[in-house]
Design a protein around this motif. Structure first.
Motif, PDB file in Angstrom:
ATOM      1  N   HIS A  22      53.979  29.925  55.783  1.00 63.18           N
ATOM      2  CA  HIS A  22      53.089  28.965  55.277  1.00 63.18           C
ATOM      3  C   HIS A  22      52.598  27.877  56.414  1.00 63.18           C
ATOM      4  N   TYR A 252      53.249  38.320  42.744  1.00 65.86           N
ATOM      5  CA  TYR A 252      51.695  38.662  43.638  1.00 65.86           C
ATOM      6  C   TYR A 252      52.173  39.323  44.961  1.00 65.86           C
ATOM      7  N   TRP A 259      51.734  41.981  52.036  1.00 64.33           N
ATOM      8  CA  TRP A 259      52.473  40.946  52.434  1.00 64.33           C
ATOM      9  C   TRP A 259      53.482  41.069  53.551  1.00 64.33           C
ATOM     10  N   PRO A 264      51.050  32.931  52.906  1.00 60.21           N
ATOM     11  CA  PRO A 264      50.270  32.414  51.748  1.00 60.21           C
ATOM     12  C   PRO A 264      49.364  31.258  52.111  1.00 60.21           C
ATOM     13  N   GLU A 267      47.224  27.314  48.055  1.00 58.92           N
ATOM     14  CA  GLU A 267      47.196  27.427  46.678  1.00 58.92           C
ATOM     15  C   GLU A 267      48.570  28.856  46.082  1.00 58.92           C
ATOM     16  N   GLN A 268      48.569  29.773  46.950  1.00 65.33           N
ATOM     17  CA  GLN A 268      49.493  30.601  46.959  1.00 65.33           C
ATOM     18  C   GLN A 268      50.923  30.193  47.072  1.00 65.33           C
ATOM     19  N   ALA A 272      53.958  30.441  44.545  1.00 70.70           N
ATOM     20  CA  ALA A 272      55.133  30.934  44.944  1.00 70.70           C
ATOM     21  C   ALA A 272      56.475  29.983  44.434  1.00 70.70           C
TER      22      ALA A 272
END
Lengths: 285, 318
Positions: A22, A252, A259, A264, A267-268, A272
């Motif tokens: 991220h 998800y 993925w 991500p 928000e993701q 997580a």
């Protein structure tokens, strides 16, 4: 090590992976999360590592008189880096430099930056099994009875060089070699079955002369058992066909090739991390 | 021109075979690998004395390169052997990642390089390998000129920590370098001192350059003749000093002009001391079947062509 302890480390490694990917909006979380349980089991439960008098891991390029691990599918570097750091090879804080300029944590692992724990560059697929064969041969020539492990992807089995090495290992009686295939059934362009069907990999390796065992790669107890007990014959290499789920641990991400190499968003990431609760006593970097 | 004589002709690959046998006796870490070409690479002596340190890889060169990289992890010094074509172009990515980028102590030792492979034709006559290998960071590239120098180079590279590409060939050629000549990686060897034109030759072309020097000397032209056995690192100092003296140069190699020794010299001169440079080599073409001598004639890799090139370089001098 107790399975519960391994599970705590694995959860933290998964937190590291999603945070690293991220932070630079790049990297490969899917396969990293799927292989987390394997690398944690290897480094914290199975492999005999070189240590100093105080039990701290030490690193040299020669790797004599210790077990060795090679990552052939170098794109899952986040899990490799996190496990190496948490095993004590380099400061955990360095994970924050992943894929950034002047970092030792290159997008794909390399020896060029002298990162302790990394003994070969990987990224261009299909080369790791050959390197592991060489390292296993060197151990035999040196009278060093430690084990050599190598992890490959299932998509990677499409590279021809893998089968050159698969022929070589039993011919040269490399019983000190354990190859592991991350059998998650996904690759960049979609399900492996549709992109280029590998068919029965276990049957293929068996036909090449390997001892083949299967395991659930997201079950720490199963992994520990198989890795401890899989070497059946000192002259026969072992292939572990390790069923995993890409993105394991984050609902998800699980089971989707989407993925493979996508980071991500904010928000993701929050979702997580919520699914990967921080374990008492083990901190984020 | 100094007089060079020879009493015997031998193939450079046999120099490799003699070198690795000696290494086997003196360095217990040396291991030899091959991809079904043990005989062609003259490994018989090594295999007989050190069977446990000989690793047959079968016809699987990519794996051989990876196995070699792995052997270094454990302190071995692997000498990976095959034909030049299969030890460079065929396995470029394996060499790039597992050997050069990983900076592994692998010695890639290849025979049957260039046109002088002869009748097998273009598929086997690689003329691009020096260029590919010199482009790789960390890689040392060596192309010795005769049996003695190949043997000395083979022994010397075991002492060098890091990847090396050592290139040699099949045809029998005169042995003219002393058996006890020290081989220093990256240190060119002066064969004749002269003020009229520099000739920089490598590999099989060094003997042709010597013959060219004798022809030129008869016409009163004195060549500054240098044997560039190491393509990388290039002995810039020796080359620049020579061209400073002569003001013009010829390069000669059994390789494509693109990317070869001449290319390296052109780059060096352009940056430091622009001077006319004529290049002898294969000009953007594949080879073909024929005897080694016929091919060297057809593609212009001969003493006569070096003589012509030297005169042309001199005429272009300002």
């Amino acid at each position: 090590m107790e399975i519960q302890e391994l599970a705590h480390i694995a959860t933290q490694v998964r937190r590291d992976i999603v945070r690293m990917v991220h932070a630079v909006n790049s990297g490969h979380p899917g396969g990293s999360l799927g292989c987390t349980d394997l690398l944690v089991t290897l480094y914290f439960d199975v492999m005999k590592l070189k240590r100093d008098g105080e039990g701290k891991v030490i690193f040299d390029m020669d790797g004599r008189d210790e077990d060795l691990f090679f990552l052939s599918n170098g794109h899952i570097s986040p899990v490799f880096y996190s496990v190496l750091a948490r095993a004590g090879y380099f400061p955990i804080s360095e994970l924050a430099t992943f894929r950034k300029l002047d970092s030792r944590l290159q997008g794909h692992p390399t020896t060029a930056e002298h990162l302790p724990g990394v003994r070969i560059a990987s990224g261009s697929l299909g080369q790791g099994l050959s390197v592991a064969c060489g390292a296993a041969l060197a151990k035999k020539l040196n009278g060093d009875d430690n084990q050599v492990y190598v992890l490959m992807g299932d998509g990677e089995q499409q590279e021809g060089q893998v089968w050159e090495a698969a022929t070589f290992a039993p011919h040269h009686k490399l019983g000190n070699l354990t190859a592991i295939i991350d059998f998650n059934g996904q690759q960049i362009d979609g399900p492996t079955k549709l992109v280029m069907n590998n068919r029965d990999l276990g049957e293929k390796y068996r036909a090449f002369g390997w001892n083949v065992v299967e395991t659930n790669g997201n079950d720490l107890a199963d992994l520990s058992k198989v890795l401890h007990e899989s070497q059946s014959d000192p002259e026969v290499p072992t292939l572990i066909l390790m069923k995993t789920e890409m993105g394991f641990g984050i609902d998800y991400m699980m089971g989707s090739h989407k993925w493979h190499g996508v980071a991500p968003n904010d928000e993701q990431l929050a979702v997580a991390l919520n699914q990967l609760p921080q374990t008492v006593g083990i901190e984020d970097y | 021109m100094k007089k060079y004589t020879y009493t015997e002709k031998k193939d450079t690959r046999s120099g490799f075979g003699a070198g690795i046998l000696e290494l086997g006796r003196t360095n217990p870490n040396v291991v030899a690998l091959t991809a079904d070409l043990a005989g062609s690479l003259k490994l018989e002596g090594f295999i007989k004395e050190f069977p446990e340190r000989y690793i047959q890889c079968g016809i699987a060169e990519a794996n051989m390169i990876g196995v070699s990289a792995g052997l270094t992890i454990g302190g071995k010094i692997p000498f990976a052997t095959t034909f030049a074509n299969f030890g460079s172009g065929r396995v470029y990515d394996q060499i790039r990642q597992s050997v050069a980028y990983s900076n592994k102590n692998v010695k890639i030792c290849v025979s049957h390089a260039g046109l002088t492979l002869g009748e097998d034709g273009a598929t086997h006559q690689i003329l691009e390998d020096l260029g590919m290998m010199k482009m790789l960071p960390n890689m040392v590239v060596i192309n010795p000129c005769d049996f003695n120098q190949t043997k000395a180079a083979t022994i010397a590279i075991a002492e060098h920590e890091g990847p090396v590409y050592l290139r040699f060939g099949r045809p029998v050629i005169p042995i003219f370098t002393p058996a006890d000549q020290k081989f220093e990686i990256g240190k060119a060897i002066s064969l004749n001192e002269g003020a009229d034109v520099s000739i920089f030759a490598t590999g099989h072309l060094v003997w042709e350059a010597i013959k060219a020097g004798e022809i030129l000397a008869e016409e009163g032209i004195e060549v500054d003749l240098i044997n560039i056995h190491t393509i990388k690192p290039l002995d810039s100092e020796a080359i620049l000093a020579s061209v400073k003296k002569t003001g013009c140069a010829v390069s000669a190699e059994e390789h494509q002009l693109n990317g070869g020794l001449g290319d390296s010299i052109a780059q060096l001169l352009a940056r430091n001391n622009p001077a006319p440079l004529e290049m002898i080599g294969v000009n953007d073409s594949f080879g073909e079947s024929g005897t080694p001598d016929q091919l060297m004639q057809k593609y212009g890799l001969t003493a006569d062509k070096i003589v012509e090139a030297a005169k042309k370089a001199m005429s272009r001098r300002a």
